[in-house]
Design a protein around this motif. Structure first.
Motif, short mmCIF file in Angstrom:
data_model
loop_
_atom_site.label_atom_id
_atom_site.label_comp_id
_atom_site.label_asym_id
_atom_site.label_seq_id
_atom_site.Cartn_x
_atom_site.Cartn_y
_atom_site.Cartn_z
N LEU A 1 0.85 -1.19 0.00
CA LEU A 1 0.00 0.00 0.00
C LEU A 1 0.88 1.24 0.00
O LEU A 1 2.00 1.23 0.50
CB LEU A 1 -0.94 0.00 1.21
N TRP A 2 0.34 2.31 -0.57
CA TRP A 2 1.13 3.50 -0.88
C TRP A 2 0.35 4.74 -0.44
O TRP A 2 -0.84 4.88 -0.74
CB TRP A 2 1.36 3.51 -2.39
N ALA A 3 1.05 5.65 0.23
CA ALA A 3 0.50 6.98 0.54
C ALA A 3 1.14 7.99 -0.40
O ALA A 3 2.22 8.52 -0.12
CB ALA A 3 0.74 7.35 2.00
N HIS A 4 0.50 8.22 -1.53
CA HIS A 4 0.98 9.18 -2.53
C HIS A 4 0.43 10.55 -2.09
O HIS A 4 -0.42 11.15 -2.72
CB HIS A 4 0.43 8.76 -3.90
N PHE B 1 4.97 -1.00 2.56
CA PHE B 1 4.31 0.31 2.52
C PHE B 1 5.27 1.31 1.90
O PHE B 1 6.47 1.32 2.21
CB PHE B 1 3.93 0.77 3.93
N VAL B 2 4.74 2.14 1.02
CA VAL B 2 5.55 3.15 0.32
C VAL B 2 4.98 4.53 0.62
O VAL B 2 3.76 4.74 0.56
CB VAL B 2 5.56 2.88 -1.20
N ALA B 3 5.86 5.45 0.95
CA ALA B 3 5.47 6.84 1.23
C ALA B 3 6.06 7.75 0.16
O ALA B 3 7.21 7.57 -0.27
CB ALA B 3 5.97 7.27 2.60
N GLY C 1 9.20 1.63 1.88
CA GLY C 1 9.69 2.20 0.64
C GLY C 1 9.36 3.67 0.52
O GLY C 1 8.51 4.20 1.26
N VAL C 2 10.03 4.35 -0.39
CA VAL C 2 9.75 5.75 -0.70
C VAL C 2 9.61 5.88 -2.21
O VAL C 2 10.21 5.13 -2.98
CB VAL C 2 10.86 6.69 -0.19
N SER C 3 8.79 6.84 -2.63
CA SER C 3 8.68 7.13 -4.05
C SER C 3 9.24 8.53 -4.31
O SER C 3 8.97 9.47 -3.57
CB SER C 3 7.24 7.02 -4.54
N VAL C 4 10.05 8.63 -5.37
CA VAL C 4 10.79 9.85 -5.71
C VAL C 4 10.37 10.28 -7.11
O VAL C 4 10.53 9.52 -8.07
CB VAL C 4 12.31 9.59 -5.64
N HIS C 5 9.85 11.50 -7.22
CA HIS C 5 9.28 11.99 -8.48
C HIS C 5 9.86 13.34 -8.91
O HIS C 5 9.46 13.88 -9.94
CB HIS C 5 7.76 12.16 -8.34
#
Length: 547
Positions: A62-65, A134-136, A181-185
């Motif tokens: 699950l991801w908190a975008h 989990f990805v933030a 995890g982390v997401s980098v944009h």
């Protein structure tokens, strides 16, 4: 593809026209010298990567975008589209906040407080719902770092909520035993924010610059005194020949886009290296073609090599890190995990992959809530079962409101997914693809991928005849994506004499069903299973354990 062919084909990973002309150089500085046999910042070296077993077993994340673009609660790419005269978000912004020459996105950030954010409660809920990782969001194209950053003054510990959001998510995830995890944009802020440098073409404020042109000197006496707007809006520079909305090639720094300069690339490197060092994520999701700033810079290669090496140092020589990227060449898929956005492969992929999708829009949109427009729990479960049968994982974003909460509709959907996984999780977690992915009419209508993915919902809807397979040891799981109305399930792939399953079928059980094993017969038409009078309470999809 064997390693020799991978190395040979990596030369084709970047067309000659894409060879870096602004390469930031090889002066990378890992925290410790890389040991012998470690990864180097080249595609050839990264091709030795092996996807860790934890990721292959996890299947569901699950991801908190979630960032400041969720504060207006008016959908995706708000920080860009609010500067596009006449767009829906421009009109909304002018009505709610004022004209973007007077109240820009930096000012939206200033209204964001995240006042009801409770990561411990949300992560406990997500763990109960069956998530294994989990990805933030660490930053988006809006260029605000959501963590403590020495290299980007515009970060969430200093402006907006004034909280270390990534740090809070990381602590909560690890408390629940979830991989983090982390997401980098942010690599694309350079071109993505170009509309903030514009003006209205018509109306009473035609020609008046939007706030994307402001300088630090103009902040005297303002709330943002001491901050340089150009550090947020990615500095003033010549605009590209075309708008980036016109094609993927421009997203990949082609078709006339002005490439970022060395200073921009190196700042992105320092910000991201600090993120990886400070929070030690198990997974980094890059919202980029291949890697950030590729092919105009090598910083993505440097970051990935350093992350792999740091993971090896922490785990006794074993690399536990996952890095994902989009639109990968076949050789590049040996260097990292391929992510497909809002879409699925039509085949069993030889290497583990991931699909990322969302219950609604990536950034919270109140209008979706108002019209009850979220994906259903059944749609999510069907996607999960389908993806797992093809050697993939599902990363699901649950849109978070500006205040840090999820709404009750989203909570009910996630809870239903968790109820299904509690009853059927053994058919998902730790499984591997079988010899065939499944059967049924939906297979014939699989839609082709478009750019990063974007083929979800374009095929024939799943029904009771659509079955997907997965294996764990000697157990075969067959999951029907509907409940047959005639009281019987026919699995044609398991017909008598099937080359895929020549050994006898001795037992068939329905997960979530409290009764005895099911009766069945195996004929030339298939394995015909007699179903109980009522479907299991969890519903959504029906997993059969075949031994």
């Amino acid at each position: 593809m064997n390693r020799r062919n991978v190395l040979k084909n990596l030369a084709l990973a970047a067309p000659a026209a894409w060879l870096p002309s602004v390469v930031a150089g090889q002066n990378w500085s890992p925290l410790a010298p890389p040991p012998a046999g470690s990864f180097q910042p080249t595609w050839e070296s990264l091709s030795g990567y092996q996807v860790p077993e934890w990721f292959r077993d996890a299947k569901f994340g699950l991801w908190a975008h979630w960032g400041p673009q969720c504060q207006p609660e008016h959908g995706d790419w708000y920080a860009r589209n609010m500067y596009r005269e006449g767009s829906d978000q421009y009109k909304f912004h002018v009505e709610k906040y004022g004209h973007p020459s007077k109240f820009g996105f930096k000012d939206v950030i200033n209204t964001w407080r995240a006042e009801n954010w409770n990561p411990d409660e949300l992560l406990a809920f997500y763990k109960q719902a069956g998530a294994k990782y989990f990805v933030a969001l660490a930053n988006h194209h809006d260029n605000l770092d959501l963590y403590q950053s020495q290299h980007q003054p515009w970060n969430a510990t200093r402006v907006g909520p004034k909280k270390d959001l990534v740090g809070g998510w990381a602590r909560a995830a690890r408390k629940q035993g979830l991989r983090f995890g982390v997401s980098v944009h942010a690599a694309h802020a350079w071109s993505w924010y170009e509309p903030a440098q514009g003006t209205d073409k018509t109306g009473p404020l035609a020609g008046v610059p939007y706030d994307g042109r402001l300088t630090a000197a103009q902040g005297r006496g303002q709330w943002w005194q001491g901050y340089d707007p150009q550090a947020l809006y990615a500095q003033s520079h010549a605009r590209g020949a075309k708008n980036i909305d016109n094609g993927l090639a421009q997203w990949n720094w082609g078709e006339g886009m002005v490439p970022p300069d060395k200073e921009y690339c190196e700042k992105f490197y320092r910000r991201t290296a600090e993120l990886i060092d400070r929070y030690e994520p198990d997974l980094v999701y890059y919202d980029d073609t291949a890697l950030p700033l590729w092919p105009v810079s090598d910083v993505g290669l440097r970051l990935t090599a350093e992350q792999y090496n740091a993971s090896m140092r922490r785990h006794g020589g074993r690399n536990e890190a996952v890095v994902t990227g989009k639109v990968l060449t076949e050789p590049q898929r040996h260097c990292m995990v391929w992510d497909i956005e809002r879409g699925q492969s039509a085949h069993i992929e030889p290497l583990p992959w991931q699909t990322c999708t969302c219950l609604g829009d990536w950034h919270y949109d109140r209008r979706i809530y108002d019209r009850h427009g979220y994906k259903s729990a059944q749609t999510v479960v069907h996607t999960l079962v389908d993806v797992v049968s093809k050697n993939g994982n599902l990363l699901l974003s649950v849109p978070v409101r500006g205040n840090g909460t999820i709404d009750e509709q989203e909570r009910a959907i996630v809870q239903s997914i968790g109820t299904w996984l509690a009853a059927n999780g053994e058919s998902i977690y730790g499984t591997r693809p079988w010899q065939v992915l499944g059967e049924g009419p939906a297979l014939a209508s699989s839609a082709e991928l478009s750019a990063q993915g974007f083929n979800e919902g374009k095929g024939k809807p799943f029904g009771a005849q659509d079955i997907r397979f997965a294996v764990k040891g000697n157990v075969l799981y067959a999951t029907a994506l509907g409940w047959p109305t005639d009281g019987q399930l026919l699995i044609a792939t398991l017909a008598a004499g099937s080359p895929q399953r020549p050994q006898p079928v001795r037992r068939v059980e329905l997960l979530g069903h409290a009764g005895p094993p099911l009766t069945f017969e195996r004929t030339a038409q298939g394995l015909r299973v007699q179903l109980p009078a009522q479907a299991p309470a969890a519903g959504l999809a029906y997993a059969f354990r075949i031994t």
